[in-house]
Design a protein around this motif. Structure first.
Motif, PDB file in Angstrom:
ATOM      1  N   VAL A   4       0.871  -1.165   0.000  1.00  8.59           N
ATOM      2  CA  VAL A   4       0.000   0.000   0.000  1.00  8.59           C
ATOM      3  C   VAL A   4       0.910   1.218   0.000  1.00  8.59           C
ATOM      4  CG1 VAL A   4      -1.779   1.292   1.218  1.00  8.59           C
ATOM      5  CG2 VAL A   4      -1.838  -1.209   1.215  1.00  8.59           C
ATOM      6  N   LEU A   5       0.835   2.008  -1.059  1.00  4.56           N
ATOM      7  CA  LEU A   5       1.752   3.129  -1.248  1.00  4.56           C
ATOM      8  C   LEU A   5       1.151   4.415  -0.691  1.00  4.56           C
ATOM      9  CD1 LEU A   5       4.464   3.976  -2.659  1.00  4.56           C
ATOM     10  CD2 LEU A   5       3.026   4.701  -4.584  1.00  4.56           C
ATOM     11  N   ILE A   6       1.898   5.084   0.169  1.00  8.06           N
ATOM     12  CA  ILE A   6       1.541   6.421   0.633  1.00  8.06           C
ATOM     13  C   ILE A   6       2.286   7.426  -0.242  1.00  8.06           C
ATOM     14  CG2 ILE A   6       1.613   8.061   2.552  1.00  8.06           C
ATOM     15  CD1 ILE A   6       1.551   5.635   4.442  1.00  8.06           C
ATOM     16  N   VAL A   7       1.550   8.173  -1.051  1.00  8.16           N
ATOM     17  CA  VAL A   7       2.157   9.172  -1.933  1.00  8.16           C
ATOM     18  C   VAL A   7       2.261  10.480  -1.152  1.00  8.16           C
ATOM     19  CG1 VAL A   7       2.009  10.399  -4.127  1.00  8.16           C
ATOM     20  CG2 VAL A   7       1.129   8.056  -3.943  1.00  8.16           C
ATOM     21  N   PRO A  53       6.365   4.620  -8.780  1.00  7.40           N
ATOM     22  CA  PRO A  53       6.402   3.165  -8.689  1.00  7.40           C
ATOM     23  C   PRO A  53       5.471   2.526  -9.717  1.00  7.40           C
ATOM     24  CG  PRO A  53       6.157   4.153  -6.515  1.00  7.40           C
ATOM     25  CD  PRO A  53       5.957   5.248  -7.517  1.00  7.40           C
ATOM     26  N   SER A  54       5.841   1.356 -10.178  1.00  8.01           N
ATOM     27  CA  SER A  54       5.015   0.640 -11.140  1.00  8.01           C
ATOM     28  C   SER A  54       3.688   0.252 -10.498  1.00  8.01           C
ATOM     29  CB  SER A  54       5.747  -0.610 -11.621  1.00  8.01           C
ATOM     30  OG  SER A  54       4.909  -1.372 -12.460  1.00  8.01           O
ATOM     31  N   LEU A  55       2.598   0.524 -11.185  1.00 12.42           N
ATOM     32  CA  LEU A  55       1.278   0.255 -10.619  1.00 12.42           C
ATOM     33  C   LEU A  55       1.037  -1.233 -10.407  1.00 12.42           C
ATOM     34  CD1 LEU A  55      -0.878   2.813 -12.637  1.00 12.42           C
ATOM     35  CD2 LEU A  55      -0.366   2.893 -10.186  1.00 12.42           C
ATOM     36  N   ASP A  56       1.685  -2.071 -11.198  1.00  8.39           N
ATOM     37  CA  ASP A  56       1.424  -3.504 -11.050  1.00  8.39           C
ATOM     38  C   ASP A  56       2.052  -4.094  -9.791  1.00  8.39           C
ATOM     39  OD1 ASP A  56       4.119  -3.695 -11.717  1.00  8.39           O
ATOM     40  OD2 ASP A  56       3.753  -4.504 -13.723  1.00  8.39           O
ATOM     41  N   THR A  57       2.771  -3.270  -9.030  1.00  6.20           N
ATOM     42  CA  THR A  57       3.328  -3.718  -7.755  1.00  6.20           C
ATOM     43  C   THR A  57       2.475  -3.266  -6.570  1.00  6.20           C
ATOM     44  OG1 THR A  57       4.712  -1.751  -7.400  1.00  6.20           O
ATOM     45  CG2 THR A  57       5.648  -3.516  -8.732  1.00  6.20           C
ATOM     46  N   LYS A  81      -0.978  13.015 -12.657  1.00  6.05           N
ATOM     47  CA  LYS A  81      -2.333  12.875 -13.205  1.00  6.05           C
ATOM     48  C   LYS A  81      -2.499  11.662 -14.119  1.00  6.05           C
ATOM     49  CE  LYS A  81      -3.831  17.685 -12.717  1.00  6.05           C
ATOM     50  NZ  LYS A  81      -4.262  18.918 -13.422  1.00  6.05           N
ATOM     51  N   PRO A  82      -1.631  11.460 -15.125  1.00  5.92           N
ATOM     52  CA  PRO A  82      -1.805  10.261 -15.965  1.00  5.92           C
ATOM     53  C   PRO A  82      -1.588   8.968 -15.187  1.00  5.92           C
ATOM     54  CG  PRO A  82       0.204  11.460 -16.559  1.00  5.92           C
ATOM     55  CD  PRO A  82      -0.571  12.336 -15.641  1.00  5.92           C
ATOM     56  N   TRP A  83      -0.709   9.000 -14.202  1.00  5.71           N
ATOM     57  CA  TRP A  83      -0.464   7.835 -13.339  1.00  5.71           C
ATOM     58  C   TRP A  83      -1.724   7.499 -12.549  1.00  5.71           C
ATOM     59  CZ3 TRP A  83       0.354   7.289  -7.862  1.00  5.71           C
ATOM     60  CH2 TRP A  83       1.017   6.123  -7.474  1.00  5.71           C
ATOM     61  N   LEU A  84      -2.407   8.517 -12.025  1.00  4.36           N
ATOM     62  CA  LEU A  84      -3.638   8.307 -11.281  1.00  4.36           C
ATOM     63  C   LEU A  84      -4.755   7.810 -12.198  1.00  4.36           C
ATOM     64  CD1 LEU A  84      -3.600  11.467  -8.983  1.00  4.36           C
ATOM     65  CD2 LEU A  84      -3.189   9.097  -8.291  1.00  4.36           C
ATOM     66  N   LYS A  85      -4.815   8.338 -13.427  1.00  3.06           N
ATOM     67  CA  LYS A  85      -5.819   7.863 -14.384  1.00  3.06           C
ATOM     68  C   LYS A  85      -5.614   6.378 -14.673  1.00  3.06           C
ATOM     69  CE  LYS A  85      -6.462  12.194 -16.963  1.00  3.06           C
ATOM     70  NZ  LYS A  85      -6.238  12.842 -18.274  1.00  3.06           N
ATOM     71  N   GLU A  86      -4.370   5.981 -14.847  1.00  2.00           N
ATOM     72  CA  GLU A  86      -4.070   4.573 -15.112  1.00  2.00           C
ATOM     73  C   GLU A  86      -4.437   3.712 -13.906  1.00  2.00           C
ATOM     74  OE1 GLU A  86      -0.298   1.704 -16.376  1.00  2.00           O
ATOM     75  OE2 GLU A  86      -0.066   3.889 -16.402  1.00  2.00           O
TER      76      GLU A  86
END
Length: 238
Positions: A4-7, A53-57, A81-86
């Protein structure tokens, strides 16, 4: 996917960080109380480290508050923003808080900018909408609950696809849902009363300038257990 990533999107005031911990520490303190054994928490400082970080992790994402302003469109913030959309398209559970709330709304087609009525600070009541009362995360809360707030910007226009879950006298968008497991809140579930009072103290001049009484706001700070419970219950959707 057990992380669980804390941004981390900013730093608390130095005196707050020294006495109570920085933004990410406040989240770690709350989330660790209910962290399942199969999950672990990781912090990514998005302002200082550009590579996301890679979203698949990732099993889930929590986005902190910040003293930055979403409308200023800083490069590190726009890059999120594009990272959050993905992440939304991939149905990764997300919870944005304050800056995270405004950033998610802006990323998904809404508008975030300065609130025309000025700053909201202190412990204030928040009201669930009918949709909020039926929401899987918010539906366990009472229809009205107290929450800690400190913000000058807000979600002026929610994304067309978002559902408004909570509001109050100051803000029409205190909580939004964007997908089955993606939420954001304007208030601070990670704050303690001591942290809230420290923020009011730092903002005394600005609050007085807009006709608020900092002493009264500080005296009215109280525990906000219902709002705080959102963090630990978010983990059940991860």
């Amino acid at each position: 996917m057990t992380c669980v990533l804390i941004v981390k999107t900013g730093d608390a005031y130095p005196e707050v960080a020294d006495q109570h911990g920085d933004f990410e520490t406040l989240f770690l303190n709350q989330l660790n109380t209910a962290l399942p054994a199969h999950l672990h928490l990781q912090v990514w400082d998005a302002k200082r480290h550009a590579k996301a970080p890679s979203l698949d992790t990732l099993a889930g994402i929590v986005i902190t508050g910040s003293h930055s302003m979403v409308s200023e469109a800083e490069p590190w913030s726009e890059a999120l923003k594009p990272w959050l959309k993905e992440a939304l398209e991939s149905d990764i559970p997300m919870l944005g808080v304050c800056y995270g709330h405004q950033l998610m709304a802006a990323a998904f087609g809404g508008v975030s900018d300065y609130h025309p009525a000025g700053r909201e600070s202190g412990t204030h009541g928040v009201q669930l909408t009918q949709e909020g009362q039926q929401d899987p995360l918010f539906g366990q809360l009472p229809q009205r609950f107290d929450a800690h707030l400190t913000h000058a910007q807000t979600v002026l226009q929610a994304p067309a696809s978002a559902t408004v879950l909570a509001h109050n006298h100051h803000d029409a968008h205190q909580a939004l849902r964007y997908g089955p497991r993606q939420w954001s809140v304007q208030f601070h579930p990670e704050f303690t009363p001591a942290v809230m009072r420290a923020y009011i103290e730092r903002q005394r001049a600005a609050l007085r300038d807009q006709g608020e009484d900092p002493g009264s706001l500080s005296a009215n700070v109280m525990e906000a257990p219902e709002a705080a419970s959102l963090l630990t219950r978010f983990l059940t959707f991860v």
